[in-house]
Design a protein around this motif. Structure first.
Motif, PDB file in Angstrom:
ATOM      1  N   THR A 157       0.837  -1.192   0.000  1.00 25.25           N
ATOM      2  CA  THR A 157       0.000   0.000   0.000  1.00 25.25           C
ATOM      3  C   THR A 157       0.876   1.247   0.000  1.00 25.25           C
ATOM      4  N   VAL A 158       0.508   2.194  -0.850  1.00 25.64           N
ATOM      5  CA  VAL A 158       1.174   3.493  -0.896  1.00 25.64           C
ATOM      6  C   VAL A 158       0.100   4.545  -0.659  1.00 25.64           C
ATOM      7  N   SER A 159       0.232   5.300   0.440  1.00 20.44           N
ATOM      8  CA  SER A 159      -0.831   6.252   0.758  1.00 20.44           C
ATOM      9  C   SER A 159      -0.268   7.559   1.306  1.00 20.44           C
ATOM     10  N   ASN A 160      -0.992   8.636   1.022  1.00 18.87           N
ATOM     11  CA  ASN A 160      -0.679   9.970   1.535  1.00 18.87           C
ATOM     12  C   ASN A 160       0.724  10.440   1.176  1.00 18.87           C
ATOM     13  N   CYS A 161       1.182  10.036  -0.005  1.00 16.17           N
ATOM     14  CA  CYS A 161       2.506  10.449  -0.458  1.00 16.17           C
ATOM     15  C   CYS A 161       2.394  11.542  -1.522  1.00 16.17           C
ATOM     16  N   ASN A 162       3.456  12.331  -1.635  1.00 16.11           N
ATOM     17  CA  ASN A 162       3.579  13.330  -2.686  1.00 16.11           C
ATOM     18  C   ASN A 162       4.693  12.908  -3.631  1.00 16.11           C
ATOM     19  N   ILE A 193       0.127  13.177  -7.192  1.00 13.01           N
ATOM     20  CA  ILE A 193       1.107  12.781  -8.213  1.00 13.01           C
ATOM     21  C   ILE A 193       1.046  13.826  -9.321  1.00 13.01           C
ATOM     22  N   TRP A 194       2.086  14.647  -9.430  1.00 18.94           N
ATOM     23  CA  TRP A 194       1.965  15.799 -10.310  1.00 18.94           C
ATOM     24  C   TRP A 194       3.329  16.257 -10.820  1.00 18.94           C
ATOM     25  N   LEU A 195       3.293  16.879 -11.973  1.00 21.46           N
ATOM     26  CA  LEU A 195       4.472  17.505 -12.584  1.00 21.46           C
ATOM     27  C   LEU A 195       5.619  16.519 -12.811  1.00 21.46           C
ATOM     28  N   ASN A 196       5.276  15.277 -13.168  1.00 22.38           N
ATOM     29  CA  ASN A 196       6.301  14.319 -13.561  1.00 22.38           C
ATOM     30  C   ASN A 196       6.492  14.366 -15.078  1.00 22.38           C
ATOM     31  N   ALA A 197       7.708  14.078 -15.532  1.00 23.59           N
ATOM     32  CA  ALA A 197       8.028  14.224 -16.950  1.00 23.59           C
ATOM     33  C   ALA A 197       7.349  13.173 -17.820  1.00 23.59           C
ATOM     34  N   GLY A 198       7.065  11.995 -17.256  1.00 18.58           N
ATOM     35  CA  GLY A 198       6.357  10.949 -17.983  1.00 18.58           C
ATOM     36  C   GLY A 198       4.923  10.820 -17.502  1.00 18.58           C
ATOM     37  N   HIS A 199       4.496   9.569 -17.251  1.00 20.34           N
ATOM     38  CA  HIS A 199       3.135   9.307 -16.795  1.00 20.34           C
ATOM     39  C   HIS A 199       3.041   9.503 -15.285  1.00 20.34           C
ATOM     40  N   GLY A 200       1.858   9.826 -14.824  1.00 22.49           N
ATOM     41  CA  GLY A 200       1.647   9.892 -13.386  1.00 22.49           C
ATOM     42  C   GLY A 200       1.765   8.520 -12.748  1.00 22.49           C
ATOM     43  N   ILE A 201       0.916   7.581 -13.206  1.00 27.03           N
ATOM     44  CA  ILE A 201       0.979   6.178 -12.775  1.00 27.03           C
ATOM     45  C   ILE A 201       1.089   5.327 -14.029  1.00 27.03           C
ATOM     46  N   TYR A 202       2.036   4.403 -14.045  1.00 27.05           N
ATOM     47  CA  TYR A 202       2.245   3.516 -15.180  1.00 27.05           C
ATOM     48  C   TYR A 202       2.193   2.083 -14.662  1.00 27.05           C
ATOM     49  N   ASP A 203       1.084   1.405 -14.941  1.00 27.17           N
ATOM     50  CA  ASP A 203       0.813   0.046 -14.457  1.00 27.17           C
ATOM     51  C   ASP A 203       0.851  -0.866 -15.670  1.00 27.17           C
ATOM     52  N   TYR A 204       1.924  -1.642 -15.803  1.00 26.12           N
ATOM     53  CA  TYR A 204       2.022  -2.423 -17.024  1.00 26.12           C
ATOM     54  C   TYR A 204       2.688  -3.777 -16.815  1.00 26.12           C
ATOM     55  N   THR A 220      -4.911  12.580  -6.412  1.00 29.36           N
ATOM     56  CA  THR A 220      -4.898  13.739  -7.306  1.00 29.36           C
ATOM     57  C   THR A 220      -3.737  13.563  -8.268  1.00 29.36           C
ATOM     58  N   ILE A 221      -4.063  13.513  -9.565  1.00 26.65           N
ATOM     59  CA  ILE A 221      -3.057  13.218 -10.587  1.00 26.65           C
ATOM     60  C   ILE A 221      -3.163  14.312 -11.637  1.00 26.65           C
ATOM     61  N   CYS A 222      -2.216  15.219 -11.655  1.00 26.83           N
ATOM     62  CA  CYS A 222      -2.385  16.376 -12.524  1.00 26.83           C
ATOM     63  C   CYS A 222      -1.053  16.894 -13.056  1.00 26.83           C
ATOM     64  N   LYS A 223      -1.133  17.481 -14.220  1.00 26.88           N
ATOM     65  CA  LYS A 223      -0.032  18.198 -14.864  1.00 26.88           C
ATOM     66  C   LYS A 223       1.213  17.343 -15.061  1.00 26.88           C
ATOM     67  N   ASN A 224       1.008  16.035 -15.297  1.00 22.88           N
ATOM     68  CA  ASN A 224       2.108  15.192 -15.741  1.00 22.88           C
ATOM     69  C   ASN A 224       2.243  15.340 -17.255  1.00 22.88           C
ATOM     70  N   ASN A 225       3.467  15.256 -17.762  1.00 23.39           N
ATOM     71  CA  ASN A 225       3.670  15.475 -19.192  1.00 23.39           C
ATOM     72  C   ASN A 225       3.129  14.341 -20.046  1.00 23.39           C
ATOM     73  N   GLY A 226       3.077  13.138 -19.490  1.00 25.35           N
ATOM     74  CA  GLY A 226       2.533  12.005 -20.219  1.00 25.35           C
ATOM     75  C   GLY A 226       1.064  11.784 -19.879  1.00 25.35           C
ATOM     76  N   ILE A 227       0.698  10.543 -19.709  1.00 19.89           N
ATOM     77  CA  ILE A 227      -0.672  10.139 -19.392  1.00 19.89           C
ATOM     78  C   ILE A 227      -0.882  10.208 -17.892  1.00 19.89           C
ATOM     79  N   GLY A 228      -2.070  10.578 -17.479  1.00 21.50           N
ATOM     80  CA  GLY A 228      -2.357  10.576 -16.044  1.00 21.50           C
ATOM     81  C   GLY A 228      -2.166   9.193 -15.440  1.00 21.50           C
ATOM     82  N   ILE A 229      -2.956   8.207 -15.938  1.00 18.86           N
ATOM     83  CA  ILE A 229      -2.807   6.804 -15.536  1.00 18.86           C
ATOM     84  C   ILE A 229      -2.800   5.956 -16.795  1.00 18.86           C
ATOM     85  N   PHE A 230      -1.779   5.135 -16.967  1.00 16.12           N
ATOM     86  CA  PHE A 230      -1.644   4.257 -18.135  1.00 16.12           C
ATOM     87  C   PHE A 230      -1.621   2.811 -17.656  1.00 16.12           C
TER      88      PHE A 230
END
Length: 315
Positions: free
Chosen positions: A38-43, A68-79, A91-101
């Motif tokens: 579990t990952v919670s309440n992190c920036n 999760i914000w202002l990252n150069a790629g995706h906010g969350i990348y689950d693959y 809250t997932i915003c202003k990432n340069n890639g996809i919010g959640i992939f």
């Protein structure tokens, strides 16, 4: 802050990462070959690559209440086989890639998130099945593909329900052969730039039901043949579709690379929709064998129903 991963979870179980700030790493967090973490309440921000990566049997990971914000790629990348993930109240915003992939990961729940102003899609689900996407607020995706929620085939048995989507180029899109048996229901889509709900490239047996779509720039709902097959056997029912838009519902089988398009049997069931204030209520173009029953169409500025260009056997 470092050139690697802020936190690496590998071959580990039952860990809780709580209230950690991860700034300016290569990836904020990397989880692989692990379960029940579990990952919670992190920036997580300013990563050179992605915010959080789940990969290779990262099983039953819970991502809850993170920023999760202002990252150069995706906010969350689950693959690649990271199933049974839950992404809740982030809250997932202003990432340069996809919010959640999500790529090749099944049985995922995405709910109650705020996903805004990312560089491409809000949520992209590709080659993945049995997703529940519910109660998310997704807005402001106008760069790149600019889609709020995108299902890219093969995708089956996914459910997008009770989401609020506004100010994207397209609210919800699904398509390509293998996009089937998905349900898009009870979503609210307001003022998306081009389309509210868009289906393309040979999908089949999907249901679009009970949605409210208002003020899409072109079509509120469009199901179209672009390059690799027409959508067919879909159900479009009990939606509220309000202009000003070019159409409430459009079914189109035109292709730019075919001089004379061939009418295609869509076998769509269009029923019980309430359509108001669009130029065309329902518009069929090179389509046949569709059933249009018990729709309420009012205040169409051009035609309530228009059937053109060799469309046939519609009723």
């Amino acid at each position: 802050s470092n050139k690697g991963n802020g936190i690496l979870i590998s071959a580990a179980v039952w860990n809780v990462i709580y209230n950690v700030t991860l700034l300016s790493n290569n990836n904020g967090m990397y989880v692989e070959n692990s379960k029940n973490n579990t990952v919670s309440n992190c920036n997580v921000s300013l990563s050179a690559s992605h915010g959080i990566i789940l990969k290779s049997y990262a099983y039953n990971t819970q991502l809850v209440n993170n920023n999760i914000w202002l990252n150069a790629g995706h906010g969350i990348y689950d693959y690649w086989l990271a199933p049974y993930t839950a992404v809740v109240n982030n809250t997932i915003c202003k990432n340069n890639g996809i919010g959640i992939f999500y790529l090749s990961s099944d049985h995922v729940t995405t709910r109650d998130n705020r996903i805004r102003n990312n560089g491409d899609y809000g949520i992209l689900v590709e080659n993945s099945h049995y997703h529940l996407i519910k109660n998310n607020t997704i807005s402001g995706h106008t760069l790149g593909a600019g889609m709020g929620i995108r299902f890219k085939a093969p995708t089956a048995y996914n459910h997008a329900e009770k989401n609020n989507l506004s100010g994207n180029l397209v609210g919800i899109t699904g398509g390509y052969a293998g996009h089937r048996h998905n349900l898009i229901s009870n979503n609210s889509l307001w003022n998306n730039v081009n389309y509210g709900i868009h289906s393309e490239h040979g999908d089949d047996n999907n249901t679009i039901k009970g949605n409210t779509v208002v003020g899409s720039g072109i079509h509120n709902i469009i199901l179209e043949y672009i390059n690799s097959g027409a959508p067919r056997d879909d159900v479009v029912s009990d939606n509220i579709l309000i202009g000003p838009s070019d159409s409430g519902i459009t079914i189109s089988n035109s292709r730019d690379d075919i001089p004379i398009p061939i009418p295609i049997s869509n076998r769509m069931k269009i029923s019980g929709n309430s359509i108001r204030g669009c130029k065309y209520g329902i518009y069929l173009y090179y389509s046949k064998n569709n059933s249009i029953i018990n729709n309420n169409i009012s205040d169409a500025s051009i035609y309530s129903v228009r059937v053109i260009s060799k469309s046939s056997d519609n009723r």
